[in-house]
Motif scaffolding. Structure first.
Motif, PDB file in Angstrom:
ATOM      1  N   GLN A   1      -0.187  45.668  43.752  1.00 28.56           N
ATOM      2  CA  GLN A   1       0.217  47.063  43.602  1.00 28.56           C
ATOM      3  C   GLN A   1       0.541  47.630  44.987  1.00 28.56           C
ATOM      4  O   GLN A   1      -0.275  47.595  45.890  1.00 28.56           O
TER       5      GLN A   1
ATOM      6  N   GLN B   1       1.010  50.310  47.801  1.00 26.02           N
ATOM      7  CA  GLN B   1       0.486  51.617  48.198  1.00 26.02           C
ATOM      8  C   GLN B   1       1.030  51.982  49.569  1.00 26.02           C
ATOM      9  O   GLN B   1       1.046  51.153  50.485  1.00 26.02           O
TER      10      GLN B   1
ATOM     11  N   VAL C   1       0.392  55.330  52.021  1.00 22.48           N
ATOM     12  CA  VAL C   1      -0.421  56.539  52.092  1.00 22.48           C
ATOM     13  C   VAL C   1      -0.355  57.142  53.494  1.00 22.48           C
ATOM     14  O   VAL C   1      -0.836  56.533  54.460  1.00 22.48           O
TER      15      VAL C   1
ATOM     16  N   THR D   1      -0.492  50.957  54.486  1.00 24.51           N
ATOM     17  CA  THR D   1       0.200  50.330  53.365  1.00 24.51           C
ATOM     18  C   THR D   1      -0.545  49.106  52.857  1.00 24.51           C
ATOM     19  O   THR D   1      -1.388  48.531  53.560  1.00 24.51           O
TER      20      THR D   1
ATOM     21  N   GLY E   1       5.782  56.970  50.438  1.00 24.31           N
ATOM     22  CA  GLY E   1       4.493  57.621  50.303  1.00 24.31           C
ATOM     23  C   GLY E   1       4.649  58.992  49.666  1.00 24.31           C
ATOM     24  O   GLY E   1       5.757  59.432  49.347  1.00 24.31           O
ATOM     25  N   GLN E   2       3.514  59.686  49.520  1.00 24.93           N
ATOM     26  CA  GLN E   2       3.517  60.981  48.849  1.00 24.93           C
ATOM     27  C   GLN E   2       3.793  62.126  49.801  1.00 24.93           C
ATOM     28  O   GLN E   2       4.048  63.251  49.358  1.00 24.93           O
TER      29      GLN E   2
END
Length: 118
Positions: free
Chosen positions: A1, A3, A5, A24, A109-110
């Motif tokens: 998965q 990620q 961030v 990451t 990312g967010q």
């Protein structure tokens, strides 16, 4: 998965500094070009800085003030921002990108908010 961030954003006075981090996982970090983008209210997302194993490049608006770096052992990319200006206020996004064998891989990312204000 996969990620991606970001962290390190916040409120800072003009002339101040911040260091953004982007941690990451889930992909081969060292094989990816890593970039920082930003998006201010009412404006389009723009490229701030990009880093590969061979070069780093910067938007003209941040040259001499921002530095992008990466730690392949920690799967993390950084953005050191010095002499911040109010016009640097934006949400900052981390991006990982790679094209291989005709396939594009692109992870975001967010975002983390950076506000430069007195």
């Amino acid at each position: 998965q996969v990620q991606v961030v970001e962290s390190g954003g916040g409120l800072v006075q003009p002339g101040g500094s911040l260091r953004l981090s982007c941690a990451t996982s889930g992909f081969t970090f060292s094989s990816y070009a890593m970039s920082w983008y930003r998006q201010a209210p009412g404006k389009e997302r723009e490229l701030v800085a990009v880093n590969t194993d061979f070069f780093s490049n910067y938007a003209d608006s941040v040259k001499g003030r921002f530095t992008i770096s990466r730690d392949n052992a920690k799967n993390t990319v950084y953005l050191q921002m010095n002499n911040l200006k109010p016009e640097d206020t934006a949400v900052y996004y981390c991006n990982a990108r790679r094209t291989t064998r005709g396939q594009n891989y692109n992870f975001w990312g967010q975002g983390t908010q950076v506000t430069v204000s007195s």
